[in-house]
Enzyme design. Sequence first.
Site, PDB file in Angstrom:
ATOM      1  N   ASN A   9       0.863  -1.187   0.000  1.00  0.00           N
ATOM      2  CA  ASN A   9       0.000   0.000   0.000  1.00  0.00           C
ATOM      3  C   ASN A   9       0.897   1.233   0.000  1.00  0.00           C
ATOM      4  O   ASN A   9       1.509   1.559   1.010  1.00  0.00           O
ATOM      5  CB  ASN A   9      -0.882  -0.038   1.265  1.00  0.00           C
ATOM      6  CG  ASN A   9      -1.702   1.236   1.433  1.00  0.00           C
ATOM      7  OD1 ASN A   9      -1.767   2.071   0.519  1.00  0.00           O
ATOM      8  ND2 ASN A   9      -2.317   1.403   2.605  1.00  0.00           N
ATOM      9  N   LYS A  11       0.071   4.247  -0.197  1.00  0.00           N
ATOM     10  CA  LYS A  11      -0.585   5.432   0.396  1.00  0.00           C
ATOM     11  C   LYS A  11      -0.406   6.624  -0.566  1.00  0.00           C
ATOM     12  O   LYS A  11      -0.435   6.406  -1.779  1.00  0.00           O
ATOM     13  CB  LYS A  11      -0.028   5.688   1.790  1.00  0.00           C
ATOM     14  CG  LYS A  11      -0.107   4.417   2.660  1.00  0.00           C
ATOM     15  CD  LYS A  11       0.136   4.641   4.108  1.00  0.00           C
ATOM     16  CE  LYS A  11       0.019   3.303   4.846  1.00  0.00           C
ATOM     17  NZ  LYS A  11       0.117   3.434   6.288  1.00  0.00           N
ATOM     18  N   HIS A  99      -9.362   1.304   5.627  1.00  0.00           N
ATOM     19  CA  HIS A  99      -8.029   1.500   6.220  1.00  0.00           C
ATOM     20  C   HIS A  99      -8.168   2.474   7.394  1.00  0.00           C
ATOM     21  O   HIS A  99      -8.985   3.394   7.355  1.00  0.00           O
ATOM     22  CB  HIS A  99      -7.074   2.069   5.160  1.00  0.00           C
ATOM     23  CG  HIS A  99      -5.650   2.041   5.616  1.00  0.00           C
ATOM     24  ND1 HIS A  99      -5.142   2.970   6.488  1.00  0.00           N
ATOM     25  CD2 HIS A  99      -4.643   1.176   5.357  1.00  0.00           C
ATOM     26  CE1 HIS A  99      -3.867   2.678   6.739  1.00  0.00           C
ATOM     27  NE2 HIS A  99      -3.543   1.585   6.067  1.00  0.00           N
ATOM     28  N   GLU A 101      -6.470   4.890   8.254  1.00  0.00           N
ATOM     29  CA  GLU A 101      -6.294   6.302   7.884  1.00  0.00           C
ATOM     30  C   GLU A 101      -7.581   6.866   7.284  1.00  0.00           C
ATOM     31  O   GLU A 101      -7.904   8.035   7.492  1.00  0.00           O
ATOM     32  CB  GLU A 101      -5.095   6.439   6.921  1.00  0.00           C
ATOM     33  CG  GLU A 101      -3.788   6.268   7.680  1.00  0.00           C
ATOM     34  CD  GLU A 101      -2.641   5.659   6.878  1.00  0.00           C
ATOM     35  OE1 GLU A 101      -2.701   5.646   5.634  1.00  0.00           O
ATOM     36  OE2 GLU A 101      -1.684   5.181   7.520  1.00  0.00           O
ATOM     37  N   GLU A 171      -4.550  -4.518  11.153  1.00  0.00           N
ATOM     38  CA  GLU A 171      -3.510  -3.504  11.261  1.00  0.00           C
ATOM     39  C   GLU A 171      -3.690  -2.731  12.570  1.00  0.00           C
ATOM     40  O   GLU A 171      -4.493  -1.795  12.624  1.00  0.00           O
ATOM     41  CB  GLU A 171      -3.606  -2.528  10.086  1.00  0.00           C
ATOM     42  CG  GLU A 171      -3.444  -3.162   8.732  1.00  0.00           C
ATOM     43  CD  GLU A 171      -2.956  -2.173   7.680  1.00  0.00           C
ATOM     44  OE1 GLU A 171      -1.984  -2.496   7.003  1.00  0.00           O
ATOM     45  OE2 GLU A 171      -3.534  -1.075   7.554  1.00  0.00           O
ATOM     46  N   GLY A 177       3.245   2.785  10.642  1.00  0.00           N
ATOM     47  CA  GLY A 177       4.177   3.879  10.385  1.00  0.00           C
ATOM     48  C   GLY A 177       4.976   4.303  11.598  1.00  0.00           C
ATOM     49  O   GLY A 177       5.610   5.362  11.594  1.00  0.00           O
ATOM     50  N   SER A 217       4.167  -1.703  10.233  1.00  0.00           N
ATOM     51  CA  SER A 217       5.634  -1.748  10.314  1.00  0.00           C
ATOM     52  C   SER A 217       6.220  -3.103   9.936  1.00  0.00           C
ATOM     53  O   SER A 217       7.198  -3.552  10.543  1.00  0.00           O
ATOM     54  CB  SER A 217       6.104  -1.297  11.703  1.00  0.00           C
ATOM     55  OG  SER A 217       5.728   0.055  11.944  1.00  0.00           O
TER      56      SER A 217
HETATM   57  P1  13P Z   1       3.427   0.734   7.577  1.00  0.00           P
HETATM   58  O1  13P Z   1       3.929  -0.568   6.984  1.00  0.00           O
HETATM   59  O2  13P Z   1       4.102   1.939   7.010  1.00  0.00           O
HETATM   60  O3  13P Z   1       3.419   0.691   9.072  1.00  0.00           O
HETATM   61  O4  13P Z   1       1.893   0.873   7.113  1.00  0.00           O
HETATM   62  C1  13P Z   1       1.024  -0.188   7.299  1.00  0.00           C
HETATM   63  C2  13P Z   1      -0.234   0.111   6.583  1.00  0.00           C
HETATM   64  O5  13P Z   1      -0.992   0.967   6.992  1.00  0.00           O
HETATM   65  C3  13P Z   1      -0.511  -0.630   5.346  1.00  0.00           C
HETATM   66  O6  13P Z   1      -1.819  -0.422   4.914  1.00  0.00           O
END
Ligand code: 13P
Length: 255
Positions: A9, A11, A99, A101, A171, A177, A217
């Site tokens: 992903n 983003k 997600h 976010e 997640e 992140g 992560s």
């Molecule tokens: P990270 O791998 O950057 O922690 O992000 C995970 C994520 O949100 C994947 O959708």
Amino acid sequence: MRKPLVAGNWKMNKTHLDAIHFVEELGHHLADFDQDRVEVVLVPPFTALRSVQTTTEDRHQEFGLGAQNMHWESDGAFTGEVSPPMLKALRCDYVVLGHSERRELFFETDEIVNRKMKAAFEHGLVPIMCCGETDEEREAGRTQSKVETQVTQGLEGLSNERVAATVVAYEPIWAIGTGKTATPEDAQSTIAHIRYVLRSAHGPEVADAVRILYGGSVKAGNAASLFGQPDIDGGLVGGASLEAGEFAQIVKAAP
Ligand code: 13P
């Protein structure tokens, strides 16, 4: 037997030109890798979907294509939104829904996620439905109840056949992140609980068919221990999916 899936992903990262280079580079890194073993899915921003699709096809790569979000309606006056048929026309196979976010920054509720889930299946897209708890919820011992609610409400009204085809991504929000990863044992335990919830509602065959990914992560260095857990069927990778070499190593870590 569930086939492992590793999805990157991106983003809000990479232009369509960056995307072309990435696909070429990833193809190079995975040239000798048996891709029948693991499904690799790229989830670029909308603006790079077409470039990833054409570069993948031109180079005869076997990368699946996913979008990061979509609206539930097929068309209409929804400025700034992208519809399921638009994604399907770009030969998207997958769409990430719910997600954290989207939930936290754009106020998506379980009800909205459920509408999008239904729209995805109506249009032949496989949803990667995300769930996960905040740090506060984890501290309060509410991890299991949080994911249970999100999974149950997100899947509401879907047939067993559609539930079986769904990909769930666990997640934990505190791990996204941040460089903090859930231990393989903790991730396994929550994902096993998600499978238990699916088993209770839809029966053992459906629960055994659903692929459940871990995200938060994931890196080249921790992927093998996470993917080695019995209920973890791969990963939804953010930051570490932006560099083709590291992403390829994560793909190769799948069992
Ligand atoms: P990270 O791998 O950057 O922690 O992000 C995970 C994520 O949100 C994947 O959708």
